[in-house]
Design a protein around this motif. Structure first.
Motif, short mmCIF file in Angstrom:
data_model
loop_
_atom_site.label_atom_id
_atom_site.label_comp_id
_atom_site.label_asym_id
_atom_site.label_seq_id
_atom_site.Cartn_x
_atom_site.Cartn_y
_atom_site.Cartn_z
N GLU A 42 27.67 31.17 17.38
CA GLU A 42 27.03 32.29 16.67
C GLU A 42 25.74 32.72 17.37
O GLU A 42 25.45 33.90 17.47
CB GLU A 42 26.75 31.91 15.21
N PHE A 43 24.97 31.75 17.84
CA PHE A 43 23.74 32.07 18.57
C PHE A 43 24.06 32.85 19.85
O PHE A 43 23.39 33.82 20.18
CB PHE A 43 22.96 30.81 18.91
N ARG A 44 25.09 32.42 20.58
CA ARG A 44 25.45 33.11 21.83
C ARG A 44 25.84 34.57 21.56
O ARG A 44 25.53 35.45 22.36
CB ARG A 44 26.59 32.38 22.54
N LYS A 45 26.56 34.82 20.45
CA LYS A 45 26.97 36.18 20.11
C LYS A 45 25.75 37.09 19.94
O LYS A 45 25.83 38.28 20.19
CB LYS A 45 27.77 36.19 18.80
N GLU A 46 24.63 36.53 19.50
CA GLU A 46 23.41 37.31 19.27
C GLU A 46 22.43 37.22 20.44
O GLU A 46 21.26 37.60 20.30
CB GLU A 46 22.72 36.82 17.98
N ASP A 47 22.86 36.71 21.58
CA ASP A 47 22.01 36.53 22.77
C ASP A 47 20.80 35.63 22.49
O ASP A 47 19.69 35.91 22.94
CB ASP A 47 21.55 37.88 23.33
N ILE A 48 21.04 34.58 21.75
CA ILE A 48 20.01 33.59 21.44
C ILE A 48 20.32 32.35 22.26
O ILE A 48 21.44 31.86 22.28
CB ILE A 48 20.00 33.23 19.94
N THR A 49 19.31 31.84 22.97
CA THR A 49 19.48 30.63 23.76
C THR A 49 19.08 29.45 22.90
O THR A 49 17.93 29.35 22.47
CB THR A 49 18.60 30.67 25.03
N TYR A 50 20.01 28.56 22.61
CA TYR A 50 19.74 27.38 21.80
C TYR A 50 19.80 26.15 22.70
O TYR A 50 20.79 25.91 23.37
CB TYR A 50 20.76 27.24 20.66
N LYS A 51 18.71 25.40 22.71
CA LYS A 51 18.62 24.21 23.56
C LYS A 51 18.02 23.06 22.76
O LYS A 51 17.32 23.27 21.77
CB LYS A 51 17.69 24.47 24.76
N VAL A 52 18.27 21.87 23.24
CA VAL A 52 17.65 20.67 22.70
C VAL A 52 16.89 20.01 23.84
O VAL A 52 17.46 19.76 24.91
CB VAL A 52 18.69 19.70 22.11
N PHE A 53 15.60 19.78 23.61
CA PHE A 53 14.74 19.11 24.59
C PHE A 53 14.04 17.95 23.91
O PHE A 53 13.91 17.93 22.68
CB PHE A 53 13.65 20.07 25.12
N LYS A 54 13.56 17.02 24.69
CA LYS A 54 12.73 15.96 24.14
C LYS A 54 11.43 16.61 23.65
O LYS A 54 10.87 17.48 24.32
CB LYS A 54 12.40 14.91 25.21
N ASN A 55 10.98 16.15 22.49
CA ASN A 55 9.75 16.70 21.92
C ASN A 55 8.56 16.54 22.87
O ASN A 55 7.72 17.44 22.98
CB ASN A 55 9.45 16.05 20.57
N THR A 56 8.49 15.42 23.56
CA THR A 56 7.36 15.18 24.46
C THR A 56 7.36 16.16 25.63
O THR A 56 6.29 16.62 26.05
CB THR A 56 7.39 13.74 25.01
N LEU A 57 8.55 16.51 26.13
CA LEU A 57 8.62 17.47 27.23
C LEU A 57 8.26 18.87 26.75
O LEU A 57 7.59 19.63 27.46
CB LEU A 57 10.01 17.44 27.88
N PHE A 58 8.71 19.21 25.56
CA PHE A 58 8.34 20.52 25.00
C PHE A 58 6.84 20.58 24.78
O PHE A 58 6.21 21.60 25.05
CB PHE A 58 9.09 20.78 23.68
#
Length: 173
Positions: A42-58
């Motif tokens: 659903e995110f891809r259909k709306e051109d939304i990039t969904y990612k999971v990163f380590k909180n410390t790196l973010f």
């Protein structure tokens, strides 16, 4: 993950943040694999990039950037990040939908341009009109006077035809 890989991830996060008008943070801790796959579609259909990163790196990626001041406190637990450029209301609408559907996908907060919105403001964000809705409203507002002019011209033409018709009936009688 070695230092080079961590540095690459941090630079990837910074690049995503620079290209995005908004970043949404969600807690996905109780979401199943099938549910997260549906959410990603659903995110891809709306051109939304969904990612999971380590909180410390973010955290390293946003350090020193005042635009993202409110996000540091939200970097606890399992956090997913939704990056969006133009249609910045779409993630809020989808997060609200999935939260209602699965009762698991919880909104933590977001930064829209440089403004922080907390978890209690999802309803407000989701109720905002999308870019397409705003454009349709503007087009409707612009078109309304033109439709009035066309109606008035048609009315005058109808009256002239009616007058000519009555005159011809009077001459015939």
């Amino acid at each position: 993950m070695n230092k080079t890989e961590k540095a690459n991830v941090v630079s990837q996060i910074k690049e995503l943040l620079d290209q995005s008008a908004a970043v949404y943070l969600v807690d996905y801790s109780t979401v199943t694999v099938d549910e997260i796959n549906e959410i990603r579609r659903e995110f891809r259909k709306e051109d939304i990039t969904y990612k999971v990163f380590k909180n410390t790196l973010f955290q390293k990626a946003i350090e020193g950037n005042e635009r993202f001041d409110g996000l540091s406190e939200l970097l606890v637990g399992m956090t997913g990040f939704a990056f969006v450029d133009e249609n910045f209301v779409a993630p809020a609408k989808l997060i609200k939908k999935f939260n209602g559907q699965f009762k698991k996908f919880n909104f933590k907060g977001c930064v829209l341009d440089s403004t922080f919105y907390g978890s209690d403001q999802l309803e407000t964000l989701a109720s905002m009109p999308t870019k397409e809705e705003i454009m349709a409203s503007i087009v409707g507002s612009v078109a309304a006077p033109a439709q009035g002019i066309v109606g008035a011209i048609n009315g005058v033409m109808r009256d002239i035809v009616s007058c000519i018709d009555q005159i011809s009936k009077k001459d015939a009688a």
